[in-house]
Design a protein around this motif. Structure first.
Motif, short mmCIF file in Angstrom:
data_model
loop_
_atom_site.label_atom_id
_atom_site.label_comp_id
_atom_site.label_asym_id
_atom_site.label_seq_id
_atom_site.Cartn_x
_atom_site.Cartn_y
_atom_site.Cartn_z
N THR A 44 -23.32 35.45 -27.50
CA THR A 44 -23.87 34.95 -28.74
C THR A 44 -24.26 33.41 -28.44
OG1 THR A 44 -21.50 34.25 -29.28
CG2 THR A 44 -22.21 36.31 -30.31
N HIS A 45 -23.58 32.86 -27.08
CA HIS A 45 -23.87 31.41 -27.01
C HIS A 45 -25.32 31.28 -26.93
CE1 HIS A 45 -22.72 27.42 -25.51
NE2 HIS A 45 -23.88 27.58 -24.69
N SER A 46 -26.09 31.90 -26.70
CA SER A 46 -27.60 31.71 -26.31
C SER A 46 -28.31 31.99 -27.72
CB SER A 46 -28.25 32.29 -25.28
OG SER A 46 -28.32 33.71 -25.16
N TRP A 47 -27.65 32.62 -28.65
CA TRP A 47 -28.61 32.94 -29.92
C TRP A 47 -29.19 31.89 -30.64
CZ3 TRP A 47 -24.81 37.23 -32.56
CH2 TRP A 47 -24.71 38.35 -31.57
N SER A 48 -30.56 32.14 -31.04
CA SER A 48 -31.29 31.01 -31.83
C SER A 48 -31.23 31.31 -33.24
CB SER A 48 -32.62 30.99 -31.33
OG SER A 48 -33.29 30.11 -32.04
N VAL A 49 -30.26 30.81 -33.87
CA VAL A 49 -30.07 31.20 -35.32
C VAL A 49 -29.44 29.89 -36.02
CG1 VAL A 49 -28.60 32.62 -36.95
CG2 VAL A 49 -29.21 33.56 -34.81
N SER A 50 -29.73 29.83 -37.31
CA SER A 50 -29.16 28.61 -38.15
C SER A 50 -27.52 28.28 -37.56
CB SER A 50 -29.15 28.84 -39.59
OG SER A 50 -28.28 28.30 -40.30
N PRO A 51 -27.17 27.25 -37.56
CA PRO A 51 -25.80 26.99 -37.06
C PRO A 51 -24.91 27.43 -38.16
CG PRO A 51 -27.05 24.98 -36.66
CD PRO A 51 -27.91 25.91 -37.43
N LEU A 52 -25.09 27.40 -39.45
CA LEU A 52 -24.22 27.93 -40.32
C LEU A 52 -24.05 29.60 -40.21
CD1 LEU A 52 -25.18 25.76 -43.59
CD2 LEU A 52 -23.13 25.65 -42.34
N VAL A 53 -25.23 30.17 -40.14
CA VAL A 53 -25.19 31.54 -40.03
C VAL A 53 -24.56 32.00 -38.57
CG1 VAL A 53 -26.70 33.81 -39.87
CG2 VAL A 53 -27.26 31.86 -41.39
N LEU A 54 -24.83 31.38 -37.50
CA LEU A 54 -24.36 31.79 -36.26
C LEU A 54 -22.83 31.37 -36.20
CD1 LEU A 54 -24.68 32.40 -33.27
CD2 LEU A 54 -25.01 30.06 -32.90
N ALA A 55 -22.43 30.36 -36.61
CA ALA A 55 -20.80 30.18 -36.90
C ALA A 55 -20.17 31.41 -37.63
CB ALA A 55 -20.65 28.85 -37.72
N TRP A 56 -20.70 31.91 -38.89
CA TRP A 56 -20.18 32.73 -39.60
C TRP A 56 -20.25 33.92 -38.92
CZ3 TRP A 56 -22.53 37.46 -41.48
CH2 TRP A 56 -21.83 37.79 -42.57
N LEU A 57 -21.50 34.46 -38.33
CA LEU A 57 -21.45 35.81 -37.58
C LEU A 57 -20.58 35.62 -36.34
CD1 LEU A 57 -23.23 38.14 -37.51
CD2 LEU A 57 -24.81 37.14 -35.96
N ILE A 58 -20.48 34.70 -35.58
CA ILE A 58 -19.60 34.70 -34.63
C ILE A 58 -18.08 35.07 -35.00
CG2 ILE A 58 -18.61 33.53 -32.38
CD1 ILE A 58 -21.31 32.27 -32.27
N ALA A 59 -17.80 34.55 -36.10
CA ALA A 59 -16.59 34.38 -36.71
C ALA A 59 -16.17 36.15 -37.23
CB ALA A 59 -16.28 33.69 -37.67
N VAL A 60 -17.36 36.65 -37.78
CA VAL A 60 -17.01 37.94 -38.39
C VAL A 60 -16.78 38.81 -37.15
CG1 VAL A 60 -18.66 39.94 -39.15
CG2 VAL A 60 -18.43 37.64 -40.35
N VAL A 96 -17.95 27.61 -29.93
CA VAL A 96 -19.42 28.13 -29.46
C VAL A 96 -20.45 27.28 -30.54
CG1 VAL A 96 -21.22 29.96 -29.74
CG2 VAL A 96 -18.76 30.45 -29.22
N VAL A 97 -20.27 27.04 -31.43
CA VAL A 97 -21.38 26.21 -32.34
C VAL A 97 -21.31 24.74 -32.48
CG1 VAL A 97 -21.84 28.48 -33.68
CG2 VAL A 97 -20.33 26.55 -34.48
N LEU A 98 -20.19 24.27 -31.99
CA LEU A 98 -20.08 22.87 -31.91
C LEU A 98 -21.09 21.82 -31.34
CD1 LEU A 98 -18.22 20.38 -32.63
CD2 LEU A 98 -17.10 20.63 -30.42
N PRO A 99 -21.66 22.39 -30.15
CA PRO A 99 -22.74 21.66 -29.73
C PRO A 99 -24.02 21.69 -30.59
CG PRO A 99 -21.98 23.04 -27.79
CD PRO A 99 -21.21 23.70 -29.50
N LEU A 100 -24.12 22.61 -31.48
CA LEU A 100 -25.35 22.91 -32.39
C LEU A 100 -25.21 21.84 -33.59
CD1 LEU A 100 -25.82 26.58 -32.38
CD2 LEU A 100 -26.95 24.88 -30.70
#
Length: 445
Positions: A331-347, A366-370
């Protein structure tokens, strides 16, 4: 592929427990060992990984659940739980008993772990079921859903608090924003879910040994003051320690003492001592009667603790097998909104591992750099990760087994209820986070 291993292991577990009727403790251990072998964990290390998983889970929950069950049984056998239940009925009426459970659970659940609050409130729920004749899930499910929401969405619970530190977010502001999401979402699902046809069709009975079946007359019950004082005593201790920790920084013997007294096991131990005296010798009950109540509660909890411990072994095998690292890399390279990406990875992590703590910690890393330069509120990032960590609770989540055993459900019934409500809570939570971020941006906060 690691996620395929997770899916197959869950299916095998369901087969063992539903078709073959294998005991949950044995089934979880068998599947845990099988997953360890498939994931390439060295054979000589597997017993240690399984033992660590059981020990870590039991170490976290045995004292809390054991002491809480004893407090609940002592209150039940003395009539204190019936006294509180009767007053709740007087205040809200039988028609609004679900609202009473939601309000009570949210007030207590803001600062208390799901398991701790569950153990404290469930004797009152059981008593309400017996007194009103309502179905167990009609009364108990709103309690569980409200507690799940508070525990997963809000600091000072461990997951959201840890993520707030990672994102350098304000814990107080996260709690403030989170309440606007958690309260309406949790209340909506708590009141809606018991009304769904597939849940109304389920009629589990109260597990034996966890609540007194005696119905007391008014003169036999302790006063409301003592009953509420004992029930709320651990809430005051734990909440006081949590608030102190958020409001005061530094090192001092006083702060360490407050933290010690406010830890769940110590708070419940002190509550048990108070309950034994308040509902024993103080009202004329012999110590042998009170001890019998404690023993009965411990016996009833034995299998529950074994199953929860085996769930911890299953979770630990998945973690040690490297599945969280695999998901992080994918998931590290996925180009998604930080909020959605953070939620999705947690899911994804929650579904794969069952551990909300691992899910939130890994997702936040994972999403901290974003976050830098994204314009996203760090508090909303915390809530996005926290909402995702509640999703799709199932057989690799030890909390799932607590829910299943206390509500006397089959595995399939527990999946239908708990997995569905946690999934909907996560989705609605994300919607609340996105709406909150839009509001913050529009107002320039």
């Amino acid at each position: 592929m690691p996620l395929v291993v997770v899916a197959i292991s869950v299916l095998v577990l369901l087969l063992l427990m539903t078709r073959l009727k294998l005991n949950g403790f044995a089934a979880l251990l068998l599947v845990a060992v099988g997953v360890a072998l498939v994931q390439g964990i060295p054979v000589k290390e597997i017993p240690g990984v399984v033992s660590d998983g059981i020990g870590g889970q039991i170490g976290d929950t045995m004292l809390t659940i054991g002491l809480g069950a004893m407090v609940g049984r002592v209150m039940g056998d003395s009539g204190a739980a019936q006294r509180i239940a009767s007053k709740l009925l007087d205040a809200f009426g039988p028609r609004w008993v679900q609202v009473a459970m939601v309000v009570t659970s949210m007030l207590i659940g803001v600062t208390m772990f799901y398991e701790v609050a569950f153990i404290i409130i469930v004797p009152i729920a059981f008593t309400l079921v017996r007194v009103t004749g309502a179905k167990l899930l009609w009364v108990g499910l709103p309690m569980s859903i409200a507690l799940s929401t508070m525990h997963s969405f809000l600091p000072p619970h461990p997951g959201p608090t840890a993520v707030a530190a990672t994102f350098h977010a304000s814990v107080g502001l996260t709690l403030f924003y989170g309440l606007f999401i958690a309260v309406p979402v949790g209340a909506l699902i708590a009141l809606l879910w018991p009304r769904l046809p597939f849940i109304k069709a389920m009629t589990p009975a109260i597990p034996t040994g966890l609540v007194s079946e005696r119905e007391f007359i008014d003169e036999e019950m302790p006063g409301l003051g003592w009953s509420l004082s004992v029930a709320l005593f651990p809430v005051v201790l734990i909440a006081g320690a949590a608030v102190t920790d958020m409001a005061v920084s530094g090192e001092s013997p006083l702060l360490h003492t407050i933290a010690f007294i406010g830890s769940a096991p110590i708070a419940l131990l002190l509550t048990l001592v108070l309950a034994i005296w308040a509902f024993g010798p103080r009202i004329g009950r012999s110590m042998s009667d009170v001890s019998a109540s404690c023993t009965s509660a411990a016996q009833a909890m034995a299998m529950v603790l074994l199953v929860i411990g085996a769930g911890g072994a299953f979770k630990n095998v998945l973690v040690e097998g490297g599945i969280s690292d695999y998901i992080k890399d994918v998931t590290h390279s996925w180009s998604v909104s930080p909020l959605v990406l953070a939620w999705l990875i947690a899911v994804i992590l929650r579904v794969a591992l069952g551990s909300a703590t691992v899910a939130v910690v890994t997702a936040s890393g994972v999403v901290l750099p974003l976050l830098a330069g994204s314009g996203v509120s760090p508090e909303m990032m915390v809530l996005a990760v926290s909402c995702g960590s509640i999703a799709f609770s199932h057989v690799n989540d030890p909390g799932f087994w607590l829910f299943k055993e206390y509500f006397n459900l089959s595995v399939i019934q527990a999946i239908k209820i708990r997995t569905s409500y946690t999934a909907v809570l996560a989705v609605l939570g994300l919607g609340g986070v996105l709406a909150g971020q839009w509001t913050i941006t529009a107002l320039g906060l």
